[in-house]
Design an enzyme around this catalytic site. Sequence first.
Site, mmCIF file in Angstrom:
data_model
loop_
_atom_site.group_PDB
_atom_site.id
_atom_site.type_symbol
_atom_site.label_atom_id
_atom_site.label_comp_id
_atom_site.label_asym_id
_atom_site.label_seq_id
_atom_site.Cartn_x
_atom_site.Cartn_y
_atom_site.Cartn_z
ATOM 1 N N ARG A 1 0.846 -1.212 0.000
ATOM 2 C CA ARG A 1 0.000 0.000 0.000
ATOM 3 C C ARG A 1 0.873 1.251 0.000
ATOM 4 O O ARG A 1 0.461 2.316 0.410
ATOM 5 C CB ARG A 1 -0.915 0.010 1.239
ATOM 6 C CG ARG A 1 -1.741 -1.242 1.430
ATOM 7 C CD ARG A 1 -2.770 -1.422 0.300
ATOM 8 N NE ARG A 1 -3.475 -2.689 0.416
ATOM 9 C CZ ARG A 1 -3.045 -3.837 -0.113
ATOM 10 N NH1 ARG A 1 -1.929 -3.882 -0.828
ATOM 11 N NH2 ARG A 1 -3.762 -4.930 0.029
ATOM 12 N N ARG B 1 4.653 4.287 6.572
ATOM 13 C CA ARG B 1 4.968 3.125 7.401
ATOM 14 C C ARG B 1 6.046 2.318 6.670
ATOM 15 O O ARG B 1 5.967 2.087 5.467
ATOM 16 C CB ARG B 1 3.715 2.304 7.700
ATOM 17 C CG ARG B 1 3.316 1.374 6.616
ATOM 18 C CD ARG B 1 2.096 0.575 6.993
ATOM 19 N NE ARG B 1 1.593 -0.037 5.768
ATOM 20 C CZ ARG B 1 0.519 -0.782 5.709
ATOM 21 N NH1 ARG B 1 -0.205 -0.981 6.763
ATOM 22 N NH2 ARG B 1 0.146 -1.326 4.564
ATOM 23 N N ARG C 1 -1.834 -8.637 7.013
ATOM 24 C CA ARG C 1 -3.016 -9.193 6.331
ATOM 25 C C ARG C 1 -3.043 -8.832 4.846
ATOM 26 O O ARG C 1 -3.346 -9.655 3.997
ATOM 27 C CB ARG C 1 -4.298 -8.736 7.026
ATOM 28 C CG ARG C 1 -4.819 -7.376 6.655
ATOM 29 C CD ARG C 1 -6.302 -7.234 6.982
ATOM 30 N NE ARG C 1 -6.538 -7.097 8.399
ATOM 31 C CZ ARG C 1 -6.632 -5.921 9.031
ATOM 32 N NH1 ARG C 1 -6.492 -4.790 8.369
ATOM 33 N NH2 ARG C 1 -6.868 -5.884 10.320
ATOM 34 N N TRP D 1 -10.573 -8.108 9.848
ATOM 35 C CA TRP D 1 -10.290 -7.530 8.524
ATOM 36 C C TRP D 1 -10.603 -6.037 8.502
ATOM 37 O O TRP D 1 -9.939 -5.238 7.854
ATOM 38 C CB TRP D 1 -11.118 -8.260 7.441
ATOM 39 C CG TRP D 1 -11.113 -7.490 6.159
ATOM 40 C CD1 TRP D 1 -10.135 -7.516 5.208
ATOM 41 C CD2 TRP D 1 -12.084 -6.532 5.726
ATOM 42 N NE1 TRP D 1 -10.435 -6.639 4.203
ATOM 43 C CE2 TRP D 1 -11.629 -6.021 4.495
ATOM 44 C CE3 TRP D 1 -13.284 -6.062 6.250
ATOM 45 C CZ2 TRP D 1 -12.341 -5.066 3.773
ATOM 46 C CZ3 TRP D 1 -13.999 -5.102 5.540
ATOM 47 C CH2 TRP D 1 -13.521 -4.622 4.313
ATOM 48 N N ASP E 1 -10.503 -2.543 9.677
ATOM 49 C CA ASP E 1 -9.643 -1.703 10.508
ATOM 50 C C ASP E 1 -10.421 -0.791 11.428
ATOM 51 O O ASP E 1 -9.851 -0.213 12.360
ATOM 52 C CB ASP E 1 -8.788 -0.802 9.598
ATOM 53 C CG ASP E 1 -7.522 -1.494 9.170
ATOM 54 O OD1 ASP E 1 -7.060 -2.376 9.900
ATOM 55 O OD2 ASP E 1 -7.008 -1.149 8.090
ATOM 56 N N LYS F 1 -16.424 4.524 2.692
ATOM 57 C CA LYS F 1 -15.385 3.640 3.239
ATOM 58 C C LYS F 1 -15.996 2.585 4.172
ATOM 59 O O LYS F 1 -17.015 1.990 3.863
ATOM 60 C CB LYS F 1 -14.302 4.479 3.927
ATOM 61 C CG LYS F 1 -13.341 5.086 2.908
ATOM 62 C CD LYS F 1 -12.287 5.946 3.534
ATOM 63 C CE LYS F 1 -11.286 5.223 4.375
ATOM 64 N NZ LYS F 1 -10.122 4.708 3.640
ATOM 65 N N GLU F 2 -15.396 2.384 5.345
ATOM 66 C CA GLU F 2 -15.877 1.318 6.240
ATOM 67 C C GLU F 2 -17.237 1.637 6.864
ATOM 68 O O GLU F 2 -17.826 0.780 7.499
ATOM 69 C CB GLU F 2 -14.864 1.043 7.361
ATOM 70 C CG GLU F 2 -13.689 0.163 6.959
ATOM 71 C CD GLU F 2 -12.453 0.961 6.597
ATOM 72 O OE1 GLU F 2 -12.606 2.136 6.196
ATOM 73 O OE2 GLU F 2 -11.333 0.414 6.701
ATOM 74 N N THR G 1 -4.831 -1.822 -3.608
ATOM 75 C CA THR G 1 -5.944 -2.268 -2.779
ATOM 76 C C THR G 1 -6.065 -3.789 -2.855
ATOM 77 O O THR G 1 -5.798 -4.394 -3.894
ATOM 78 C CB THR G 1 -7.276 -1.617 -3.230
ATOM 79 O OG1 THR G 1 -8.378 -2.441 -2.801
ATOM 80 C CG2 THR G 1 -7.390 -1.462 -4.724
ATOM 81 N N GLY G 2 -6.516 -4.363 -1.747
ATOM 82 C CA GLY G 2 -6.733 -5.804 -1.693
ATOM 83 C C GLY G 2 -7.806 -6.273 -2.653
ATOM 84 O O GLY G 2 -7.962 -7.477 -2.888
HETATM 85 O O1 IFM Z 1 -8.544 -4.778 5.668
HETATM 86 C C1 IFM Z 1 -8.218 -3.419 5.650
HETATM 87 C C2 IFM Z 1 -6.885 -3.296 4.985
HETATM 88 O O2 IFM Z 1 -5.913 -3.965 5.723
HETATM 89 C C3 IFM Z 1 -6.470 -1.852 4.817
HETATM 90 N N1 IFM Z 1 -7.507 -1.108 4.142
HETATM 91 C C4 IFM Z 1 -8.798 -1.181 4.767
HETATM 92 C C5 IFM Z 1 -9.269 -2.631 4.916
HETATM 93 C C6 IFM Z 1 -10.614 -2.646 5.632
HETATM 94 O O3 IFM Z 1 -10.566 -1.964 6.830
#
Ligand code: IFM
Length: 808
Positions: A350, A360, A366, A497, A499, A642-643, A715-716
């Site tokens: 990232r 960082r 993860r 998962w 954050d 977002k979250e 991004t994942g």
């Molecule tokens: O899972 C996380 C990831 O590690 C970093 N971006 C946000 C995701 C969800 O909170």
Amino acid sequence: MKYGYFDGDNKEYVITKPNTPAPWANYLGSPEYGAIISNNAGGYSFVKSGANGRIIRYRFNSTPADQPGRYIYIRDREMADYWSASWQPVGKDLSEYESECRHGTAYTAMKSKYKGIETDTLYYVPLDKTYEVWRLKVTNQDERPRKLSLFGYVEFTNDANYEQDTVNLQYTQFISKTYFRENMILQAINEHVSEVGGGASGLSDEAGEGIWRFFGVQGAEVNRYDGDRDIFVGDYRGYQNPASVEQGACTNTLNYNGNSCGALQIDVELAPGETKEIVFLLGAYGEADARQILGRYETLTVVEEELQELKSYWHSKLDRFQVQTPDDNFNQMVNVWNAYQCFITFIWSRAASFQYCGLRNGLGYRDTVQDIQGIMHLEPELARERLTLMLSAQVSNGGGLPLVKFDHRPGHEGTPDDPDYARETGHPFYRADDALWLFPTTIRYLKESGNWAYVDEVIPFSDQGEGTVYEHLRRAIQFSIDRLGEHGMPVGLHADWNDALRLGAHGESLFVAFQLYLALGVYKEIAAHKQDDAQVHWAEQLRAALGDNIQKHAWEGDRFVRGFTEDGYVVGSRENEEASLWLNPQTWSILSGFAEPEQARTAMDLVYEQLNTEYGAMLFYPPFKKFGLPVARMALFNGTTKENAGIFSQPQGWLIQAETMLGRGNRAYQYFTEINPAAMNDKAEIRKIEPYVHGQSIEGIDSPFFGRGHVHWLTGTASTVMVSLAEGIMGVQPTFDGLRLDPCIPSTWSEFSMYREFRSKRLRIKVENPNHVEKGVAKVMLNGEELEGNLLPDDRLRENNDVLVLMG
Ligand code: IFM
């Protein structure tokens, strides 16, 4: 609105209108030298680390959004008019200025046409090299001779550490200066500390080793130069009208206690039809090395050779899995862009984008373990190397290190419980999910490669001791088992998962419960393969007990809840006013193999009814407004963002895959199409970010900007969606014994074909769907012979194979 198109044959995205709604970027280079470049040549470069090895300055969150960058200005000396080889920064009127930008695999090429002059610029980092090349061809298409001045320009950082460079000017402006030496500007930082300069590393160094950078040109003589940014740009001006360009002459001034830059002016005269070709070179090297690098380009044809080398390097990787389906937007993503994004995310984690520069100093556990899955089908041995690193960053208690430092020393690291590690990394806590990601990743590696011996490979733990991969996995399970809450489910610790969900040392996470359920299944499968009955039994018992608890406490008749706080609040309960239905527990109930078929369908239908939107499914709904800290930290974000109930992109991959596991190809495909960047190519004004890569999230229904994407590239999502397409929709599923083919497709597709390499064998696969089913295989022919079932056994594969799959 549309700004470009996919050129599948060349594996490129072609931007035909340069005024895109956001900078549309590409990534060049390798872990040793990275470069991010926008369609208007904005962006930055760095040695190893975007935060600590920064060469080119870039102003985050500025406007224009992608400045500065790698600029080439062209000035007509007779007309006293000037423009740039990328539309910005000069930004000529688009009625007069034509442009095209081709983002390819590790290179970006730009063309411009303005008042009879055509430019063709190519940017890339040569394979295995740690510098960058900008090749410019300028052609006079006019009927008269033209006198032009060409200016190559780069703004250097004064300190390789991004933060120091940006905010500590009282120091950094006094450590940098520039020199001009035969066709190049040299920048020195902390020059007197080291005799030879620190060109070798290019990274900032607390010991004060000097750093050198160079910006030089090959193929022409430099007529004039500037090494001081403020003089090149001039007072009260910007990159759209730098003084040296507007006035037609660099000032031959160097930097001393200001801002270093490299500006090289080359005056040329071009006869009608004539082309001039020059190459600018940039890197973190002192004069002697720079001279050698420049020497390599004395014959300019080297550039074409290097470009071909880059293309074959990347294309040969991507070509290991290619699909031809009736949906070209689907094909572009699987064949080129999603796959390339997986590699880029794998390489840079990232750490470097237009939103974040990686302060960082390491890899998140993860994220990195998940990213590995995205390249598994294309480069399993590279995946294994990274997986081994991540196993060596597992603490001997089974948990994952929240941050794996770039200089990770297996066996010698502190843990989050150690004050030194906590101080150095800023991570004093474990996360509940980190080590559990090892299970889906390890099993995918074993099944892709067939390298069964890996299970017994001995790898150190991060702090002390060592163990086989098998032992590492056992301890990861033990870490969760040692931390169960009052309902017998894993506690959420600092985060699962998500954050932004802090369930702490006693609150329990259903996400982690499903992860653990999956982990126990994987472990049992491996133990059974090893004929280790005691461990099979251990895993079975734990799995059954966990399953009972989930069934008893977490199923509400139509949904799985998301968790339990330590004071008894049920997150994601249907009784709640806010956040009463969550996406991830429903999809993970299926991915983990837990949900009964009826439960799964009920929960997923509810997701479809209540969370799905035209741009993907929201993470939950309604967003948090009242219930918030300390548990629901996402309440800090605006609603459906977002979250906090946004359309978080990474879980969309899990959603697609879960639907394929239920056999619902139409729905899986619908979900993919909603979030497919390529499918938004003609709605770029809504999505804003690149139509060829996934972003971290998309704004949901309560936002006035519903559908707008954020945080491009790293991004994942890249890996989850890739896996869901390759294994889920295309149904290519490696097993210990061979390759299973089990597509789950939209019923409208009558046929599709694929090329796949598997354990060094080549497979050409044709899938026919005459009855328009969504899932189900009636017959498989391997090299003309009918098989029993849909598994292509490893030992029956030849070097080249023709496979026919009949769905029905
Ligand atoms: O899972 C996380 C990831 O590690 C970093 N971006 C946000 C995701 C969800 O909170």
